[in-house]
Write an enzyme that holds these catalytic residues in place. Structure first.
Site, mmCIF file in Angstrom:
data_model
loop_
_atom_site.group_PDB
_atom_site.id
_atom_site.type_symbol
_atom_site.label_atom_id
_atom_site.label_comp_id
_atom_site.label_asym_id
_atom_site.label_seq_id
_atom_site.Cartn_x
_atom_site.Cartn_y
_atom_site.Cartn_z
ATOM 1 N N CYS A 1 -7.578 7.338 -2.960
ATOM 2 C CA CYS A 1 -6.310 8.115 -1.932
ATOM 3 C C CYS A 1 -5.760 8.650 -2.766
ATOM 4 C CB CYS A 1 -5.831 7.044 -1.311
ATOM 5 S SG CYS A 1 -4.866 5.860 -1.950
ATOM 6 N N CYS B 1 -4.765 5.090 2.925
ATOM 7 C CA CYS B 1 -6.045 4.764 2.218
ATOM 8 C C CYS B 1 -7.102 3.879 3.085
ATOM 9 C CB CYS B 1 -5.773 3.815 0.966
ATOM 10 S SG CYS B 1 -7.243 4.060 0.048
ATOM 11 N N CYS C 1 -4.618 4.554 -7.098
ATOM 12 C CA CYS C 1 -5.830 4.357 -6.580
ATOM 13 C C CYS C 1 -6.389 5.783 -6.839
ATOM 14 C CB CYS C 1 -5.764 4.009 -5.114
ATOM 15 S SG CYS C 1 -7.216 4.211 -4.147
ATOM 16 N N CYS D 1 -1.713 2.306 -3.449
ATOM 17 C CA CYS D 1 -2.345 3.081 -2.369
ATOM 18 C C CYS D 1 -1.196 3.533 -1.460
ATOM 19 C CB CYS D 1 -3.367 2.427 -1.268
ATOM 20 S SG CYS D 1 -4.942 1.931 -2.400
HETATM 21 ZN ZN LIG Z 1 -6.175 3.957 -2.101
#
Ligand SMILES: [Zn+2]
Length: 343
Positions: free
Chosen positions: A66, A36, A63, A32
């Protein structure tokens, strides 16, 4: 890599650090960006990468929430992280030096740093010095040397810092001689009493003194967590070599050593072992041969903390103007050893 700063940024979902790094979660295999909003992972499951490509190479997936790829780091964060790096690598760098290096006003730099990192550059440098100090002590080095290596200027300041942050004095923190087995013996020589001690690996102490009991006490204090017994059989060979050296008959004293030291002490001692029998150099010479002519005081401290007289010939280091300066085992002995060697 500033893992604590990074972790703080993650905890705060700090978007100013987007692009500076990504964090990867080992348990989910997902990485991330700092901002995030997904649930905060456990610290022990997190690793940091300076760019997303590296995280992917390690097998982590981006991810979906994000979208951590292709973030660009903000100029301010970039500058501040550069300051962190400089504060860690350049010993005692001033705010003025930093602002000159980065072409920013000192006031602006100070404000920006504090805003993003949460503490002033000065405080940050102090924290880093402490961390370094703790690591040095844990690796078995002496307090004074750890202090110099960590860039502390005076011991009073160090003690202030350490007792405040560690809740104990540096001496309590050190674990000297832990798990070591040492045997020693004391014998007479031209310079008084001579104590020689060894571990299974090699010589760990060679010391001169007037009083046998004081020599023993010093050994026990120096390696106070070690198992120490008096036993001379496996020391005979070493003692013979040392006594012959004192008489000028054995000019190279090449005994196996087992020393607890910091990296810096080791470097100094290596240099000392190269000084030929009968010759002297200055503390400044040693500092210069280590590539740091400002390290004269640290070199003197490393010489003073030598555990093995003669074997590491710290007596061959003298003041620049030719005065003998100090000697751990008495200046008079230093004088006599040097006179013997010159003969
Ligand atoms: Zn994330």
């Amino acid at each position: 890599m500033e893992t604590e700063i990074y972790w703080k940024a993650v905890r705060n979902n700090d978007a100013r650090f987007n692009g500076a790094f990504v964090y990867a979660v080992n348990s989910t295999k997902i990485y991330c960006k700092p901002s995030c909003s997904s649930r905060l992972p456990k610290r022990e499951n997190v690793s940091f990468f300076e760019d997303f490509e590296r995280a992917e190479r390690e097998g982590f997936r981006a991810c979906r929430r994000c979208q951590p790829k292709n973030e660009t780091i903000g100029e301010q964060t970039k500058t501040v992280l550069r300051v962190c790096e400089l504060l860690e690598t350049e010993e005692n760098i001033s705010l003025e030096d930093l602002s000159a290096e980065l072409n920013l006003s000192a006031a602006h730099l100070q404000k920006m740093f504090k805003e993003i990192i949460g503490v002033s550059p000065k405080k940050f440098a102090e924290i880093k010095r402490l961390e370094k100090f703790k690591a040095e002590i844990k690796s078995g080095g002496g307090v004074t040397d750890a202090m110099y290596e960590a860039g502390f200027n005076s011991s009073s300041r160090l003690y202030e810092n350490v007792s405040e942050k560690l809740g104990m004095t540096p001496k309590t923190y050190a674990k000297k001689g832990k798990n070591m087995k040492i045997n020693y013996t004391v014998t007479d020589c031209d310079l008084g009493k001579l104590l020689v001690a060894r571990t299974a690996k090699g010589v760990c102490s060679v010391a001169f003194g007037d009083d046998e009991n004081v020599l023993k006490e010093n050994l026990f204090a120096e390696y106070r967590n070690a198992a120490i017994i008096e036993e001379s059989t496996n020391l005979k060979e070493y003692i013979e070599a040392i006594l012959l050296n004192l008489e000028g008959k054995n000019k190279t004293l090449d005994l196996p050593l087992d020393l607890q030291a910091t990296a810096f002490q080791m470097r100094v001692w290596e240099v000392l072992r190269k000084i030929p029998y009968g010759e002297t150099v200055s503390y400044a010479d040693v500092a210069e041969s280590l590539g740091n002519k400002n390290a004269v005081r640290a070199v003197a401290t490393a010489c003073a903390s030598n555990h093995v007289a003669l074997v590491i010939p710290c007596h061959r280091v003298i003041g620049k103007n030719g005065n003998l300066s100090g000697y751990r085992w008495g200046i008079e002995r230093k004088k006599r050893i040097l006179e013997n060697e010159k003969r």
